[in-house]
Each structure stands twice: as C-alpha cells, then as structure tokens.
Design a protein around this motif. Structure first.
Motif, PDB file in Angstrom:
ATOM      1  N   LEU A  40      -2.325  -8.093  11.582  1.00 28.78           N
ATOM      2  CA  LEU A  40      -1.773  -6.756  11.356  1.00 28.78           C
ATOM      3  C   LEU A  40      -0.569  -6.841  10.443  1.00 28.78           C
ATOM      4  CD1 LEU A  40      -2.061  -5.060  14.825  1.00 28.78           C
ATOM      5  CD2 LEU A  40      -3.543  -4.897  12.831  1.00 28.78           C
ATOM      6  N   SER A  64      -1.034   1.845   4.639  1.00 31.11           N
ATOM      7  CA  SER A  64      -0.585   0.519   5.063  1.00 31.11           C
ATOM      8  C   SER A  64      -1.713  -0.493   4.971  1.00 31.11           C
ATOM      9  CB  SER A  64      -0.085   0.582   6.504  1.00 31.11           C
ATOM     10  OG  SER A  64      -1.110   1.123   7.316  1.00 31.11           O
ATOM     11  N   ARG A  71       4.839  -1.520   6.574  1.00 29.91           N
ATOM     12  CA  ARG A  71       4.428  -0.140   6.839  1.00 29.91           C
ATOM     13  C   ARG A  71       5.583   0.839   6.656  1.00 29.91           C
ATOM     14  NH1 ARG A  71       4.138  -0.407  12.143  1.00 29.91           N
ATOM     15  NH2 ARG A  71       3.616  -2.490  12.843  1.00 29.91           N
ATOM     16  N   SER A  72       6.781   0.329   6.341  1.00 30.65           N
ATOM     17  CA  SER A  72       7.967   1.197   6.325  1.00 30.65           C
ATOM     18  C   SER A  72       8.026   2.036   5.048  1.00 30.65           C
ATOM     19  CB  SER A  72       9.235   0.342   6.435  1.00 30.65           C
ATOM     20  OG  SER A  72       9.465  -0.377   5.232  1.00 30.65           O
ATOM     21  N   PHE A  73       8.668   3.201   5.162  1.00 31.30           N
ATOM     22  CA  PHE A  73       8.834   4.078   3.986  1.00 31.30           C
ATOM     23  C   PHE A  73       9.650   3.365   2.913  1.00 31.30           C
ATOM     24  CE2 PHE A  73       8.994   7.576   7.416  1.00 31.30           C
ATOM     25  CZ  PHE A  73       7.616   7.630   7.476  1.00 31.30           C
ATOM     26  N   GLU A  74      10.609   2.568   3.328  1.00 31.97           N
ATOM     27  CA  GLU A  74      11.495   1.880   2.386  1.00 31.97           C
ATOM     28  C   GLU A  74      10.684   0.946   1.483  1.00 31.97           C
ATOM     29  OE1 GLU A  74      11.978   2.064   5.670  1.00 31.97           O
ATOM     30  OE2 GLU A  74      13.851   3.214   5.873  1.00 31.97           O
ATOM     31  N   TYR A  75       9.813   0.139   2.105  1.00 31.53           N
ATOM     32  CA  TYR A  75       9.020  -0.818   1.321  1.00 31.53           C
ATOM     33  C   TYR A  75       8.002  -0.076   0.452  1.00 31.53           C
ATOM     34  CZ  TYR A  75       6.225  -4.933   0.218  1.00 31.53           C
ATOM     35  OH  TYR A  75       5.550  -5.928  -0.447  1.00 31.53           O
ATOM     36  N   ARG A  76       7.288   0.877   1.052  1.00 34.14           N
ATOM     37  CA  ARG A  76       6.216   1.589   0.334  1.00 34.14           C
ATOM     38  C   ARG A  76       6.762   2.341  -0.879  1.00 34.14           C
ATOM     39  NH1 ARG A  76       3.644   5.194   4.839  1.00 34.14           N
ATOM     40  NH2 ARG A  76       2.926   6.302   2.967  1.00 34.14           N
ATOM     41  N   VAL A 129      13.935  -5.106  -4.059  1.00 34.50           N
ATOM     42  CA  VAL A 129      13.371  -5.248  -2.712  1.00 34.50           C
ATOM     43  C   VAL A 129      13.245  -6.729  -2.344  1.00 34.50           C
ATOM     44  CG1 VAL A 129      11.278  -4.883  -1.331  1.00 34.50           C
ATOM     45  CG2 VAL A 129      12.219  -3.000  -2.681  1.00 34.50           C
ATOM     46  N   PRO A 146       3.113  -6.525   8.965  1.00 33.68           N
ATOM     47  CA  PRO A 146       4.421  -6.480   9.609  1.00 33.68           C
ATOM     48  C   PRO A 146       5.015  -5.070   9.554  1.00 33.68           C
ATOM     49  CG  PRO A 146       4.532  -7.655   7.507  1.00 33.68           C
ATOM     50  CD  PRO A 146       3.088  -7.395   7.784  1.00 33.68           C
ATOM     51  N   THR A 147       5.959  -4.789  10.425  1.00 35.52           N
ATOM     52  CA  THR A 147       6.567  -3.457  10.498  1.00 35.52           C
ATOM     53  C   THR A 147       7.155  -3.052   9.149  1.00 35.52           C
ATOM     54  OG1 THR A 147       7.061  -3.956  12.788  1.00 35.52           O
ATOM     55  CG2 THR A 147       8.184  -2.062  11.850  1.00 35.52           C
ATOM     56  N   TRP A 148       7.817  -3.983   8.473  1.00 37.47           N
ATOM     57  CA  TRP A 148       8.444  -3.627   7.195  1.00 37.47           C
ATOM     58  C   TRP A 148       7.429  -3.238   6.135  1.00 37.47           C
ATOM     59  CZ3 TRP A 148       6.631  -6.677   3.401  1.00 37.47           C
ATOM     60  CH2 TRP A 148       6.306  -8.018   3.690  1.00 37.47           C
ATOM     61  N   CYS A 170       0.888  -1.155   0.000  1.00 37.55           N
ATOM     62  CA  CYS A 170       0.000   0.000   0.000  1.00 37.55           C
ATOM     63  C   CYS A 170       0.928   1.206   0.000  1.00 37.55           C
ATOM     64  CB  CYS A 170      -0.917   0.008   1.218  1.00 37.55           C
ATOM     65  SG  CYS A 170      -1.842   1.561   1.358  1.00 37.55           S
ATOM     66  N   GLU A 225      16.239  -8.231  -1.036  1.00 38.15           N
ATOM     67  CA  GLU A 225      16.515  -7.921   0.376  1.00 38.15           C
ATOM     68  C   GLU A 225      15.797  -8.899   1.310  1.00 38.15           C
ATOM     69  OE1 GLU A 225      15.497  -3.726   0.364  1.00 38.15           O
ATOM     70  OE2 GLU A 225      17.102  -3.387  -1.087  1.00 38.15           O
ATOM     71  N   PHE A 226      14.778  -9.583   0.794  1.00 39.71           N
ATOM     72  CA  PHE A 226      14.105 -10.642   1.553  1.00 39.71           C
ATOM     73  C   PHE A 226      14.732 -12.011   1.258  1.00 39.71           C
ATOM     74  CE2 PHE A 226      11.021  -7.292   1.770  1.00 39.71           C
ATOM     75  CZ  PHE A 226      10.285  -7.512   2.925  1.00 39.71           C
TER      76      PHE A 226
END
Lengths: 215, 218
Positions: free
Chosen positions: A129, A120, A135-140, A150, A131-133, A116, A153-154
């Motif tokens: 819910l 998020s 919601r992160s700016f890096e992922y978005r 990306v 995961p933190t990643w 998203c 990186e996983f």
C-alpha cells in the motif's frame, strides 16, 4: 443491473449524505460493515483476509527483490526495462494494481519520481500500500511542480545538472523506480542487496546506500 | 471534471511529512474501510472509473477535511445510496430495513487470492496501430467535461512529446458510465518550464498518461 450515472445527482447525494451522518469515521465504517453484512452484500471474513494479504503477503519486499535482481543479472534487467510485467512474472509476484508495470531507471544524470496527482494509484502487488505521504495533498499537488523542493523535504538534494522526471500514474500504468546501485556494494549477493532497497527509493524519494537498512 | 481531486500543480499546500504513517490492522477502521471496498458486492459490477468519479463528486470542503480512507467511505456510501441499496437511516443506525434482491453471494475469503493474482486490467487486445509514435509532438486538448476524465488540468492546452505507447486501454470518460471504448494510451513528456512559470530547472519533465482522444497532433 442498470446504475444511474449522473454527475450532478451524485454531487447532490454526496452533500446530503455528509450533512446527515455522524462525524466519527470509525463509527460510520463499523456501521457500514455490519449493515452490508446484514444485507448479504459483504462477508467480514473477506475483509480480514485482505488485511492479512496487505499486512504479510505483498509489500515493498517484492519490489526490492526485483531491484536486486536487476542489479545482479543483466539479462533480467534488459527484460525488466523492455517488459516489466513479464519480467516480474518470472519472480511469481501477483498482478493486483500492477498489470501495466513500467520500470524507470535512475542514472547519475537522471532522477525519476512517481506520483498520482488525481488520487493515489500505486503498484500494490509489487510495493504494497502507498505510504501516507504519497496519498497526501502536499505530495500530490507539489511534486509535479516543485520536485526538487519536495525531494529536499525527504533529505534528497539533487545537482542542477541532473534531469528530474516526474511520472504521474493517472492511468492504469504503474511505475517503479530502479534506483542506482550504491557504488560500494560489489561484494553483496541478491538477498543482501534487496535488504538495502527502501520503499521510498522505489518511488524515487530516496537513494539506496549501503549504510541504511531498507524500510 | 474540474474537481478538487485534480491537484497537480496547485499552490498553497505545505511541506510533505515523510514520517507520517498510519496503522494497518484488523481492528483499525482505515484498514477495514480499504478492504471493505475490495470485498463488497458493487451495484452493476466493479467499475474503477465510476468509483473514482463518485469520489471526485464529494463536496470540495469535505474532500479537503476528511481522512483519505474516510473519502473512500463517502464514495462507497454514495455508490450504494445511488441505487437505493442503503438509506441514510440505515447508515446512521447500522441496521438494515431492506435487502437488495438478486445480488448473489458476497465475495468469499477464498476469492481473495485470485483477485490478488490477476488484478484488473484496463488494457484491451486491439491490433489497430496507434495514431502517434514516440517522438511525435502533441497538444493536450482543452477537455473539461463535468463527468469523469483522467486528463489532468495542468497539461491542458500544452504541447508535449510522446514518450511511450502502452497499447489500447479503456477510456475512463466513457467506461465510468458503462461504455467500454478502448483507445491507445501514451506517456507524454512535458517540459516543466512549459507547464509552470516558476519551474526550477529547464530540463525537468512531467509525464502523465494520456489517451489518444485527449491529444491532437502539433
């Protein structure tokens, strides 16, 4: 009640709030909760109840059951791909943030991944819910532009001839990835298959293997 | 609005850290903030498009330097202060000096299971046919209002192909300010190479959901 809705005024208000309130979010959130309780706008027991729901009652185990059933039952999979919401209703899962569920299927030549970019959005009732990643700016910011980078990186490397499809959940539609069934999983029953399916595999940042347990 | 929240495709952010997780429990402020948002009496009723827009109005520097759930705090105090239900002094002290009238009882814990079961749905039962069908080529309009919108910047002006039709959904731009105006909603596929000059693979695609008024026939 009529709520005034002027973007410029809200921008000014947000600036003002931020310049006058203390910096520690934990203290501010505590003060907000007790203030709203005192004002008759909030019941703290309702917050506790929601925390129980998201800790124990909804989570990626729901999604993993959907995936395992789709792998084991061709009629269910057909129904799931055509109308995911109705198919998932058969399993008795709730609908919060998953009323408009769409399932996208990974194949040897097509890999799907969900984001998203604007906030998020995530199918809470089916996956819990985010995961933190997620919601992160890096992922978005990056997964729409450089999905292969990306995913690397996983720890997920995709061949050049695999088409990558990135789904942006910027509306009320919520996506779940149906991962590929691992090739050496023929003898496993639905419960054993579900145990292999990780949350990340249903977002599209991992594959399912028979060697690692789901998270 | 052209806000900091509209991040798709921005350069400058570093690698994703997949191992980062935050605790979630009754004593953890992030969990309480998240669940507070689902529990308090919202002025004028719960309106997800308004909530999202208020969050987008947080100053960009605050947005970038606040924890995810702290941004929820700034949004919700903005929603409440906007109608005068809370003041800065009250938020700082945690002590109420006034009480809003005629707001009814707050959501009881027993109501949670119904909300969980049903959720909210932006879809509306409209029988009219949509203007586009899967396979149609469309261009995302150059639509950049100051107010709420869910048209991501990265597709504006670009041509894509209708992939799926999702029925009629309330338009966030209008719904945020209390005007419920459903429109057909579509997943639209854009070739990565049409969106980014540095796209890695020619066949890769990005699929945002776009409302009909965001689109024109190509």
């Amino acid at each position: 009640m009529k709520v005034p809705k002027e973007t410029k005024k809200i921008m000014e208000l947000e600036k003002e709030l931020h310049s006058h309130l203390p910096s520690d979010p934990a203290l501010r959130v505590k003060a907000l909760e007790s203030l709203l309780v005192e004002k008759g706008l909030l019941n703290s027991a309702t917050i506790d109840r929601w925390i129980e729901v998201f800790s124990d009652e909804v989570g990626p185990k729901n999604g993993a059951r959907v995936v395992a059933k789709a792998w084991s039952d061709e009629a269910f999979k057909k129904h799931l791909m055509a109308d995911a919401r109705k198919a998932v209703d058969e399993l008795g899962f709730p609908r919060l943030e998953a009323n408009n569920l769409v399932v996208v299927e990974n194949t040897p030549k097509r890999h799907n991944v969900v984001v998203c970019t604007l906030c998020s959005c995530y199918p809470w009732a089916i996956m819990g819910l985010p995961p933190t990643w997620y919601r992160s700016f890096e992922y978005r910011s990056r997964v729409v532009r450089d999905p292969r980078g990306v995913l690397r990186e996983f720890g997920l490397e995709l061949d050049d001839d695999v088409e990558v499809r990135v789904w942006d959940s910027n509306a009320d539609v919520r996506y779940m990835v149906l991962p590929e069934r691992p090739p050496d999983s023929e003898g496993l029953n639905e419960a054993e298959l579900a145990a292999l399916v990780s949350r990340d595999a249903m977002v599209g940042t991992a594959k399912v293997t028979t060697t690692e347990q789901g998270n | 609005m052209d806000g900091i929240h509209d991040m798709g495709g921005m350069h400058g952010f570093g690698p994703v850290d997949p191992s980062r997780e935050q605790p979630f429990s009754k004593t953890e402020w992030r969990a309480r903030m998240f669940c507070l948002e689902l529990s308090y009496t919202q002025p004028g009723g719960f309106n997800v498009d308004w909530l999202r827009h208020v969050l987008e109005c947080i100053p960009p520097d605050v947005y970038l330097t606040s924890d995810y759930f702290d941004r929820w705090y700034w949004r919700d105090v903005g929603v409440l202060a906007n109608v005068g239900w809370v003041s800065i002094d009250e938020l700082a002290s945690g002590v109420a000096t006034s009480r809003p009238q005629d707001v009814g009882d707050p959501l009881p814990p027993e109501a949670v299971s119904v909300m969980l079961e049903q959720g909210l749905d932006s879809r509306r039962d409209v029988a009219d046919p949509p203007a586009f069908k899967p396979g149609d080529r469309v261009r995302a309009k150059f639509h950049s209002p100051l107010g709420a919108t869910r048209l991501p910047r990265y597709v504006r002006g670009h041509v894509g192909v209708i992939e799926q039709y999702h029925g009629w959904h309330v338009l966030p731009d209008a719904n945020a300010v209390g005007d419920e105006r459903p429109e057909p909603l579509y997943s639209v596929g854009f070739l990565a190479q049409d969106l980014w000059s540095d796209a890695a693979a020619p066949g890769d695609k990005v699929f945002p959901c776009l409302w009909e008024s965001y689109l024109e026939r190509e």
